[in-house]
Each structure stands twice: as C-alpha cells, then as structure tokens.
Design an enzyme around this catalytic site. Structure first.
Site, PDB file in Angstrom:
ATOM      1  N   GLY A 202       0.821  -1.208   0.000  1.00 56.44           N
ATOM      2  CA  GLY A 202       0.000   0.000   0.000  1.00 56.44           C
ATOM      3  C   GLY A 202       0.854   1.257   0.000  1.00 56.44           C
ATOM      4  CB  VAL A 205       1.460  -0.542  -5.624  1.00 55.21           C
ATOM      5  CG1 VAL A 205       0.364  -0.535  -6.673  1.00 55.21           C
ATOM      6  CG2 VAL A 205       2.679  -1.297  -6.137  1.00 55.21           C
ATOM      7  N   GLY A 206       0.107   1.574  -3.710  1.00 54.45           N
ATOM      8  CA  GLY A 206      -1.072   2.350  -3.298  1.00 54.45           C
ATOM      9  C   GLY A 206      -0.781   3.840  -3.339  1.00 54.45           C
ATOM     10  CD  GLU A 244     -18.344   1.153   0.403  1.00 52.12           C
ATOM     11  OE1 GLU A 244     -18.709   1.103   1.580  1.00 52.12           O
ATOM     12  OE2 GLU A 244     -19.106   1.448  -0.539  1.00 52.12           O
ATOM     13  CB  CYS A 278     -16.533  -3.733   6.887  1.00 51.13           C
ATOM     14  SG  CYS A 278     -17.404  -4.375   5.451  1.00 51.13           S
ATOM     15  CD  GLU A 378     -13.357  -2.503  11.570  1.00 55.03           C
ATOM     16  OE1 GLU A 378     -12.269  -2.022  11.203  1.00 55.03           O
ATOM     17  OE2 GLU A 378     -14.288  -2.745  10.779  1.00 55.03           O
TER      18      GLU A 378
HETATM   19  P1  NAD Z   1      -6.081  -2.071   5.153  1.00 55.05           P
HETATM   20  O1  NAD Z   1      -6.664  -0.706   5.208  1.00 55.05           O
HETATM   21  O2  NAD Z   1      -4.906  -2.375   5.990  1.00 55.05           O
HETATM   22  O3  NAD Z   1      -5.657  -2.420   3.657  1.00 55.05           O
HETATM   23  C1  NAD Z   1      -6.565  -2.321   2.590  1.00 55.05           C
HETATM   24  C2  NAD Z   1      -5.812  -2.079   1.304  1.00 55.05           C
HETATM   25  O4  NAD Z   1      -5.186  -0.796   1.373  1.00 55.05           O
HETATM   26  C3  NAD Z   1      -4.698  -3.087   1.035  1.00 55.05           C
HETATM   27  O5  NAD Z   1      -4.701  -3.394  -0.338  1.00 55.05           O
HETATM   28  C4  NAD Z   1      -3.459  -2.303   1.422  1.00 55.05           C
HETATM   29  O6  NAD Z   1      -2.299  -2.728   0.743  1.00 55.05           O
HETATM   30  C5  NAD Z   1      -3.854  -0.902   0.971  1.00 55.05           C
HETATM   31  N1  NAD Z   1      -3.081   0.193   1.571  1.00 55.05           N
HETATM   32  C6  NAD Z   1      -2.440   0.212   2.772  1.00 55.05           C
HETATM   33  N2  NAD Z   1      -1.839   1.408   2.958  1.00 55.05           N
HETATM   34  C7  NAD Z   1      -2.095   2.163   1.861  1.00 55.05           C
HETATM   35  C8  NAD Z   1      -1.758   3.497   1.465  1.00 55.05           C
HETATM   36  N3  NAD Z   1      -1.032   4.295   2.235  1.00 55.05           N
HETATM   37  N4  NAD Z   1      -2.207   3.947   0.271  1.00 55.05           N
HETATM   38  C9  NAD Z   1      -2.983   3.162  -0.508  1.00 55.05           C
HETATM   39  N5  NAD Z   1      -3.324   1.894  -0.196  1.00 55.05           N
HETATM   40  C10 NAD Z   1      -2.893   1.396   0.979  1.00 55.05           C
HETATM   41  O7  NAD Z   1      -7.292  -3.067   5.479  1.00 55.05           O
HETATM   42  P2  NAD Z   1      -7.315  -4.650   5.598  1.00 55.05           P
HETATM   43  O8  NAD Z   1      -6.631  -5.065   6.870  1.00 55.05           O
HETATM   44  O9  NAD Z   1      -6.866  -5.280   4.332  1.00 55.05           O
HETATM   45  O10 NAD Z   1      -8.883  -4.897   5.743  1.00 55.05           O
HETATM   46  C11 NAD Z   1      -9.571  -4.760   6.943  1.00 55.05           C
HETATM   47  C12 NAD Z   1     -10.260  -3.410   7.043  1.00 55.05           C
HETATM   48  O11 NAD Z   1     -11.068  -3.193   5.903  1.00 55.05           O
HETATM   49  C13 NAD Z   1     -11.219  -3.324   8.226  1.00 55.05           C
HETATM   50  O12 NAD Z   1     -11.125  -2.062   8.827  1.00 55.05           O
HETATM   51  C14 NAD Z   1     -12.572  -3.493   7.589  1.00 55.05           C
HETATM   52  O13 NAD Z   1     -13.641  -2.948   8.321  1.00 55.05           O
HETATM   53  C15 NAD Z   1     -12.383  -2.803   6.297  1.00 55.05           C
HETATM   54  N6  NAD Z   1     -13.361  -3.277   5.328  1.00 55.05           N
HETATM   55  C16 NAD Z   1     -14.381  -2.454   4.939  1.00 55.05           C
HETATM   56  C17 NAD Z   1     -15.341  -2.902   4.052  1.00 55.05           C
HETATM   57  C18 NAD Z   1     -16.491  -2.038   3.607  1.00 55.05           C
HETATM   58  O14 NAD Z   1     -17.095  -2.340   2.585  1.00 55.05           O
HETATM   59  N7  NAD Z   1     -16.842  -0.984   4.298  1.00 55.05           N
HETATM   60  C19 NAD Z   1     -15.247  -4.190   3.541  1.00 55.05           C
HETATM   61  C20 NAD Z   1     -14.192  -5.005   3.945  1.00 55.05           C
HETATM   62  C21 NAD Z   1     -13.260  -4.519   4.836  1.00 55.05           C
END
Ligand code: NAD
Length: 471
Positions: A202, A205-206, A244, A278, A378
């Site tokens: 993240g 690439v993010g 989301e 979530c 959460e």
């Molecule tokens: P995360 O936020 O750690 O990672 C999600 C994605 O973001 C990954 O692909 C990660 O590589 C990327 N990422 C990380 N840092 C970044 C940056 N600085 N810039 C751009 N991209 C970056 O979340 P996770 O641990 O993979 O998933 C769990 C979380 O997701 C929980 O908080 C959950 O509630 C939430 N979630 C929300 C929904 C919804 O629809 N509202 C659905 C599923 C999960």
C-alpha cells in the site's frame, strides 16, 4: 510451495519490475505456503499508462459491448468457483458457511451491473439541458484481503459498466485469490489495458495510484486509517473517491423481538468471516427488561459456533488472518477486562484443543458501557459486546453514539415499529429482521465508515461524471 511472480498489465501476465517477495501464510497452521513477488512504483506507473491508453477506446464502447463483457466476466468468475473456494479457505481461513453464502455475490456483481445497464440512460434531459454521463477515467481500485474476490468484482463491475478503465491493487494478504481473479479476467477476453491487476505494498503501489495525475478516481475498501491517508493523497488532484471503511454496527433487539430467531441471527452476523467483517453487528443492544433472558440465549447460542479448522464443514469460526491480527484481538480481550467488562463466553487465548493457528475464542462481553474502547473501536475478530438499554430512545441514542455508521440491524415482532427506529439510525444500511442486504441496495457508510455508495445506480454513477450541455 507456491511461487506467484506475475502481475496482469495490458492484457498480459508479466514479471513485475519489483523484486521484493512477500511470504504467504496459512492462518490455520501458521505455516508459510508460498511467496509472491510484489509490484513496485514502476509497475504501478506502467499499469496506469496501460489503463489510460485503453480508456481512449473503451470509454467510447457501446452499452451492448459493455453488457456482453460483464456477462463474460460473470461466466468466467462462475467457472472458477471451486478454485476461489479453496483459495479463501487456504489463504485466510474462510469457513464453509461464508464461502457458500458470500462467494456467489462475485459473479452476481457482474450480472447485476449488466442488468442495470440495460435500462440506464447515459443521456438525460432536464429542461433545456442535456446531461451526458461520461466515464470518469482511469480508476484505481484498492481492496482488502477479506472477501476480496467479492469486493474486487463489485468495483470492476461498476467501472466496466461506466466505461472506465481500471488498475486494481489487491491486498498483499490475498495473492492466491488475486491470481485466480486475474486468470478469470483474462479468460473473459477483456480488451488489453481495460483491467490491470497488480499486487504491491500500500505504501508503494497504493501511494502511486492515489497521487498519480492520470488517475481520476480511487475506489477503496479497507481500514479507516488508510482511507484517511488516501483522501489526503487524493486531495492535490481532486480525485473522485469512494471509501468503504470500518464499522462497529449495532444489532438492536427491541423488547418484543423473538429471541429464538434474532439471537442466532445476531451471532451469525457478529462472528461472520471469523469476526472479520466490516458490516458485522459487533454491538448487541439488549432491552434491560429482558437482559437475563437475552444473555442466557446468547450464552447457549454461542456453543453452536464451533471454532476450529476451516477445512471442517462443521466449523463456524476459523482463524483470524495473521499473527498481527491475532495479537491485536488478544489485546482487545485483555483491554475489555481492564476496562471492567465481564466475559459471558470466551476469553484470552486459543479455543480448547487448538495449539497452533491464529484461532481466537468466540468471545462476548457483558457489563459493557458504550464509552468503553471495546464498544467504540473496530476489533476485527470474533469479539462482541452486549450493551443494555432502557427504552427505544436510549437504544437509538446508543446505536448512533459511534464514530462509525456502516450497517445496523433492528429486530422486532412489530415491523412498523422497527422501521420507525431504522429511519433514525445513522448508517448507510439498516436491516429490519434480517442480517444480509438486498442485492438491489446501494452499500456504503457515513461518518468514519466512509464516503459514497457501491452497487446499484449509485455505484454505477460513482464511475461517471455528468456533463451538462445547455443550448
Ligand atoms: P487495510 O486498510 O490495511 O488495507 C486495505 C488495502 O489498502 C490493502 O490493499 C493495502 O495494501 C492498501 N493500503 C495500505 N496502505 C495504503 C496506502 N497508504 N495507500 C494506498 N493503499 C494502501 O485493510 P485490511 O486489513 O486489508 O482490511 C480490513 C479493514 O477493511 C477493516 O477495517 C474493515 O472494516 C475494512 N473493510 C471495509 C469494508 C467495507 O465495505 N466498508 C469491507 C471489507 C473490509
């Protein structure tokens, strides 16, 4: 041992320029099951360039061409269901119930978008103005590891329906699932560059995708903290955003609720996906007048939620995704006790008989106030809290006293009364006497749960820009 060392860019599987390898784990055994070569900033830039080239023609594609493409994607995803199932179990410990109930939503997303397109008017008239709904442009899609196949399908479906092109950056924790998604996309005969899929960090690439001037929109599903960082990154170029994010959903049992049906439903939702959902209802709000009865039914009901090996079809709660997540959930259980809450079921440590694997005991706290951190943050593990309320007013007030607002549930024998309560809950989705939404409904949150909606017309329009032409 798997070795995944290709990304999908411009219609081809290519070796990334990135040289870092990430280990892949099976959370049920804690063993390393493979490694994946991660994309880097150069790969991200190349993927954006491919999506930009493809946008020139794909944005002009006809509705019928896009419908046909969505139908091919649906068929292609459907043909890989067995592989998806196996990957979800192996890669993040998904149990049979989740796989069987949630995975079919993935191909359904493409079919829903195709059906919506049949009747959607891209050109509309208001008075003397013609409004043309134009594809927004290159869209970056960033997804989490949990239910990643469904969330990725949902975002791809919206963008394709709109005529936008994509760069998808899935989580580093869903590489095996992503490999199958990429193969399914390729098999659907998608024009080169329309869908590019690159897994990378993240922070690398993010970061490129959320700051790149050629990216018009970011659709992100993940944690609130990362969502906030993405919004800051996107500010300089005013990217359109769909975020989301997390949740701390209330499940309200009104004083006339049928506990024999509402409590099993509340527990199913609370423990869904091993507590890593979530939209889970992680705060169970119970009428004080029936508290003993509620707690008794919850206590006996939880014994139906067997924790253990996700390969075993009788398991309801598998392991959490990583050592980091396991440690974090254990910290929250300790925190709950320090805050003065009491354990109704579960507690610290692994379930009995499980020595290895990132297994957490299904845990339920009582004696909880809505101000405790275990009621506000959460936890993302199978840990629920029960909070008592005096009357409907207090139930609404506790439900809304949360930094989050993704999904809520209201249970009552009186549907009209439950509807009245539902209208007062601050959340993107409120379900009455059910725990799963309707596939026609838009999905998204308010407050720290995010911005924007996916699915339905709202989801399609999030990948479109209105152009007003007034003559
Ligand atoms: P995360 O936020 O750690 O990672 C999600 C994605 O973001 C990954 O692909 C990660 O590589 C990327 N990422 C990380 N840092 C970044 C940056 N600085 N810039 C751009 N991209 C970056 O979340 P996770 O641990 O993979 O998933 C769990 C979380 O997701 C929980 O908080 C959950 O509630 C939430 N979630 C929300 C929904 C919804 O629809 N509202 C659905 C599923 C999960």
């Amino acid at each position: 041992m798997r070795r995944i060392n290709q990304t999908y860019v411009d219609g081809q599987f290519v070796t990334p320029s990135g040289t870092e390898y990430a280990s892949l784990y099976n959370p049920a055994t804690e063993e390393i099951i493979g490694e994946a070569r991660l994309a880097d900033a150069t790969d991200a830039t190349a993927a954006v360039a491919a999506a930009k080239r493809a946008f020139a023609s794909f944005s002009k594609s006809s509705k019928q061409e896009r419908i046909a493409l969505l139908r091919r994607l649906s068929a292609s995803f459907s043909s890989r269901m067995d592989d998806f199932r196996a990957a979800m179990v192996e890669e993040y410990g998904a149990v049979r119930g989740v796989v069987d109930n949630m995975l079919p939503y993935a191909p359904q997303m493409f079919d829903d978008a195709a059906q919506l397109l049949e009747s959607y008017e891209f050109t509309q008239t208001r008075g003397t103005t013609t409004i043309v709904m134009e594809p927004v442009g290159v869209s970056a899609v960033i997804t989490p590891w949990n239910l990643s196949i469904v969330f990725t399908a949902q975002k791809i479906a919206g963008a394709i329906a709109a005529g936008s092109t994509l760069v998808v950056k899935p989580s580093e924790l869903s590489v095996i699932q992503t490999q199958i998604v990429s193969e399914a996309v390729h098999a659907a005969d998608v024009p080169p560059g329309v869908i590019n899929i690159i897994t990378g960090r993240g922070s690398v690439v993010g970061n490129v995708l959320t700051t790149h001037p050629d990216v018009a929109k970011v659709s992100f599903t993940g944690s609130t903290a990362v969502g906030q960082q993405i919004m800051r990154n996107a500010a300089d170029t005013f990217k359109r955003l769909t975020l989301e994010l997390g949740g701390k959903g209330p499940t309200i049992l009104l004083d006339d609720a049928d506990l024999t049906t509402s409590i099993p439903a509340a527990l199913t939702l609370g423990f869904l996906n091993n507590g890593q959902t979530c939209f889970a209802g992680t705060r169970i709000l119970a009428p004080r007048s029936r508290l003993d009865e509620v707690l008794g039914t919850i206590e006996s009901g939880t014994s139906d939620f067997k924790a253990g090996d996700p390969q075993d079809p009788s398991t309801s709660v598998g392991p959490v995704v990583s050592q980091k997540q396991f440690d974090s959930v254990q910290r929250y259980i300790r925190l709950g006790l320090e805050e003065g809450a009491q354990l109704l079921v579960g507690g610290e440590g692994r379930p009995q008989g499980l020595e290895k694997g990132w297994y957490v005991q299904p845990t339920i706290f009582t004696g909880v106030t809505n101000q405790m951190r275990i009621a506000r943050e959460e936890i993302f593990g199978p840990v629920l809290v029960v909070i008592p309320f005096e009357d409907d007013e207090e139930a609404v007030s506790i439900a809304n006293d949360s930094p989050y607002g993704l999904q809520a549930q209201v249970f009552s024998e009186d549907t009209a009364r439950a509807h009245q309560i539902a209208r007062r809950i601050e959340a993107g989705t409120v379900l009455v006497n059910r725990i799963f939404s309707d596939h026609e409904a838009p999905f998204g949150g308010v407050k720290l749960s995010g911005i924007g909606r996916e699915h339905s017309t709202y989801g399609l329009e999030s990948y479109l820009e209105p152009r007003a032409i007034t003559a």
